[in-house]
Design a protein around this motif. Structure first.
Motif, PDB file in Angstrom:
ATOM      1  N   SER A  26      39.677  40.202  31.972  1.00 57.59           N
ATOM      2  CA  SER A  26      40.420  40.329  30.720  1.00 57.59           C
ATOM      3  C   SER A  26      41.233  41.607  30.651  1.00 57.59           C
ATOM      4  O   SER A  26      42.209  41.677  29.936  1.00 57.59           O
ATOM      5  CB  SER A  26      39.452  40.259  29.534  1.00 57.59           C
ATOM      6  N   ALA A  27      40.838  42.624  31.400  1.00 58.37           N
ATOM      7  CA  ALA A  27      41.601  43.865  31.387  1.00 58.37           C
ATOM      8  C   ALA A  27      42.740  43.832  32.393  1.00 58.37           C
ATOM      9  O   ALA A  27      43.515  44.768  32.490  1.00 58.37           O
ATOM     10  CB  ALA A  27      40.683  45.044  31.696  1.00 58.37           C
ATOM     11  N   GLY A  28      42.841  42.772  33.173  1.00 57.98           N
ATOM     12  CA  GLY A  28      43.920  42.627  34.137  1.00 57.98           C
ATOM     13  C   GLY A  28      43.641  43.301  35.464  1.00 57.98           C
ATOM     14  O   GLY A  28      44.514  43.376  36.307  1.00 57.98           O
ATOM     15  N   ALA A  29      42.416  43.796  35.678  1.00 56.86           N
ATOM     16  CA  ALA A  29      42.083  44.454  36.936  1.00 56.86           C
ATOM     17  C   ALA A  29      41.902  43.419  38.033  1.00 56.86           C
ATOM     18  O   ALA A  29      41.578  42.273  37.778  1.00 56.86           O
ATOM     19  CB  ALA A  29      40.796  45.266  36.768  1.00 56.86           C
ATOM     20  N   VAL A  30      42.132  43.846  39.250  1.00 58.92           N
ATOM     21  CA  VAL A  30      41.986  42.968  40.402  1.00 58.92           C
ATOM     22  C   VAL A  30      41.091  43.656  41.402  1.00 58.92           C
ATOM     23  O   VAL A  30      41.142  44.860  41.575  1.00 58.92           O
ATOM     24  CB  VAL A  30      43.365  42.674  41.041  1.00 58.92           C
ATOM     25  N   GLY A  31      40.282  42.866  42.126  1.00 56.55           N
ATOM     26  CA  GLY A  31      39.436  43.420  43.164  1.00 56.55           C
ATOM     27  C   GLY A  31      38.044  43.723  42.645  1.00 56.55           C
ATOM     28  O   GLY A  31      37.664  43.318  41.557  1.00 56.55           O
ATOM     29  N   PRO A  32      37.227  44.440  43.452  1.00 54.17           N
ATOM     30  CA  PRO A  32      35.848  44.704  43.061  1.00 54.17           C
ATOM     31  C   PRO A  32      35.727  45.439  41.729  1.00 54.17           C
ATOM     32  O   PRO A  32      34.790  45.236  40.982  1.00 54.17           O
ATOM     33  CB  PRO A  32      35.313  45.566  44.211  1.00 54.17           C
ATOM     34  N   GLU A  33      36.699  46.314  41.398  1.00 52.57           N
ATOM     35  CA  GLU A  33      36.639  47.010  40.112  1.00 52.57           C
ATOM     36  C   GLU A  33      36.751  46.035  38.953  1.00 52.57           C
ATOM     37  O   GLU A  33      36.287  46.299  37.853  1.00 52.57           O
ATOM     38  CB  GLU A  33      37.717  48.096  40.012  1.00 52.57           C
ATOM     39  N   GLN A 104      46.156  35.137  32.191  1.00 55.61           N
ATOM     40  CA  GLN A 104      45.457  34.926  30.929  1.00 55.61           C
ATOM     41  C   GLN A 104      44.217  35.803  30.828  1.00 55.61           C
ATOM     42  O   GLN A 104      43.488  35.974  31.785  1.00 55.61           O
ATOM     43  CB  GLN A 104      45.028  33.464  30.794  1.00 55.61           C
ATOM     44  N   GLU A 105      44.003  36.343  29.652  1.00 52.17           N
ATOM     45  CA  GLU A 105      42.814  37.136  29.398  1.00 52.17           C
ATOM     46  C   GLU A 105      41.644  36.214  29.093  1.00 52.17           C
ATOM     47  O   GLU A 105      41.805  35.170  28.475  1.00 52.17           O
ATOM     48  CB  GLU A 105      43.042  38.084  28.229  1.00 52.17           C
ATOM     49  N   LEU A 106      40.474  36.640  29.546  1.00 48.82           N
ATOM     50  CA  LEU A 106      39.239  35.913  29.300  1.00 48.82           C
ATOM     51  C   LEU A 106      38.299  36.810  28.501  1.00 48.82           C
ATOM     52  O   LEU A 106      38.462  38.028  28.487  1.00 48.82           O
ATOM     53  CB  LEU A 106      38.566  35.545  30.631  1.00 48.82           C
ATOM     54  N   THR A 108      35.073  39.104  27.841  1.00 51.55           N
ATOM     55  CA  THR A 108      34.539  40.094  28.779  1.00 51.55           C
ATOM     56  C   THR A 108      33.407  39.566  29.643  1.00 51.55           C
ATOM     57  O   THR A 108      33.157  40.112  30.708  1.00 51.55           O
ATOM     58  CB  THR A 108      34.053  41.363  28.041  1.00 51.55           C
ATOM     59  N   ALA A 109      32.723  38.520  29.220  1.00 50.38           N
ATOM     60  CA  ALA A 109      31.625  37.953  30.003  1.00 50.38           C
ATOM     61  C   ALA A 109      32.122  36.988  31.086  1.00 50.38           C
ATOM     62  O   ALA A 109      31.323  36.429  31.818  1.00 50.38           O
ATOM     63  CB  ALA A 109      30.649  37.226  29.086  1.00 50.38           C
ATOM     64  N   CYS A 110      33.431  36.786  31.187  1.00 50.69           N
ATOM     65  CA  CYS A 110      33.991  35.798  32.111  1.00 50.69           C
ATOM     66  C   CYS A 110      34.947  36.430  33.109  1.00 50.69           C
ATOM     67  O   CYS A 110      35.509  37.495  32.861  1.00 50.69           O
ATOM     68  CB  CYS A 110      34.754  34.724  31.335  1.00 50.69           C
ATOM     69  N   LEU A 111      35.145  35.734  34.226  1.00 47.01           N
ATOM     70  CA  LEU A 111      36.170  36.126  35.193  1.00 47.01           C
ATOM     71  C   LEU A 111      36.706  34.890  35.890  1.00 47.01           C
ATOM     72  O   LEU A 111      36.085  33.839  35.903  1.00 47.01           O
ATOM     73  CB  LEU A 111      35.646  37.155  36.197  1.00 47.01           C
ATOM     74  N   TRP A 112      37.916  35.042  36.424  1.00 51.12           N
ATOM     75  CA  TRP A 112      38.548  33.962  37.182  1.00 51.12           C
ATOM     76  C   TRP A 112      37.963  33.948  38.588  1.00 51.12           C
ATOM     77  O   TRP A 112      37.952  34.962  39.265  1.00 51.12           O
ATOM     78  CB  TRP A 112      40.061  34.173  37.276  1.00 51.12           C
ATOM     79  N   SER A 113      37.475  32.802  39.037  1.00 49.81           N
ATOM     80  CA  SER A 113      37.053  32.635  40.426  1.00 49.81           C
ATOM     81  C   SER A 113      38.214  32.083  41.249  1.00 49.81           C
ATOM     82  O   SER A 113      38.274  32.285  42.443  1.00 49.81           O
ATOM     83  CB  SER A 113      35.850  31.695  40.519  1.00 49.81           C
ATOM     84  N   ASP A 137      40.258  29.605  25.187  1.00 51.78           N
ATOM     85  CA  ASP A 137      41.539  29.013  24.823  1.00 51.78           C
ATOM     86  C   ASP A 137      42.478  29.342  25.981  1.00 51.78           C
ATOM     87  O   ASP A 137      42.910  30.482  26.128  1.00 51.78           O
ATOM     88  CB  ASP A 137      42.056  29.600  23.510  1.00 51.78           C
ATOM     89  N   LEU A 138      42.750  28.351  26.829  1.00 53.26           N
ATOM     90  CA  LEU A 138      43.512  28.568  28.060  1.00 53.26           C
ATOM     91  C   LEU A 138      44.796  27.756  28.065  1.00 53.26           C
ATOM     92  O   LEU A 138      44.891  26.714  27.416  1.00 53.26           O
ATOM     93  CB  LEU A 138      42.666  28.165  29.273  1.00 53.26           C
TER      94      LEU A 138
END
Length: 183
Positions: A26-33, A104-106, A108-113, A137-138
């Protein structure tokens, strides 16, 4: 040796799941962080490389509804633990037959796989009554007339068994009518 290999494999798989297709959290970060920002430790929440205690059992159930209209997908999901053991958390996986729009933001308990899969932590689920709720809501990448959503438990923290797995695995065909399709 088996435990070391399993742990190394778990770290590699968890890192690749967190990185997904670069969609981030949701914060737009990519990678392990990205996993750290969403509260996912490496392997935590996905259960990869984690062995469950022998004899611990939890019966997870997921219910809710999915709607599709004008290229939007709404998901409302309730996760419950019918016991007999408490769970500190679990991971539910929602796989869509159509790709979702990027960026799209999710919650905080979710992430895109991937562009078709969202993985979400349920939070603590106490035996016989623990409830976790999730609302998404996607936007879809196109304007599909229908899509299929598969809802499954990807991981149960510490639980080796679920004697009733039918209530935590659903496949729902959703037509673009805006109507809620219940599972």
């Amino acid at each position: 040796m088996r435990g070391i290999v399993k742990s190394v494999l778990g770290v590699a798989l968890a890192a690749s799941a967190v990185m997904g297709t670069g969609a981030g959290t949701s914060a737009g970060a990519v990678g392990p962080e990205a996993g750290a920002e969403a509260g996912f430790g490496v392997g935590v929440g996905f259960g990869v490389g984690v062995e469950a205690e022998a004899g611990v059992e939890a019966d997870l159930a997921h219910h809710g509804h999915v709607s599709l209209w004008d290229g939007r997908v709404g998901v409302w999901l309730v996760s419950e633990n019918h016991g007999p053991s408490d769970l500190s958390q679990a991971t539910v996986r929602l796989a869509f037959s159509e790709p979702m729009a990027g960026g799209q933001e999710l919650p905080t308990a979710c992430l895109w796989s991937s562009d078709r899969v969202v993985s979400c932590r349920t939070g603590e689920l106490r035996a016989a009554g623990g409830v976790g709720e999730l609302a998404l809501d996607l936007r879809t990448a196109g304007l599909p007339d229908e899509l299929t959503v598969e809802i499954t438990t990807a991981w149960r923290d510490g639980a080796a068994a679920d004697r009733n797995p039918a209530n935590d695995r659903h496949r729902v065909l959703v037509l673009a009518t805006g109507d809620p399709y219940v599972f």
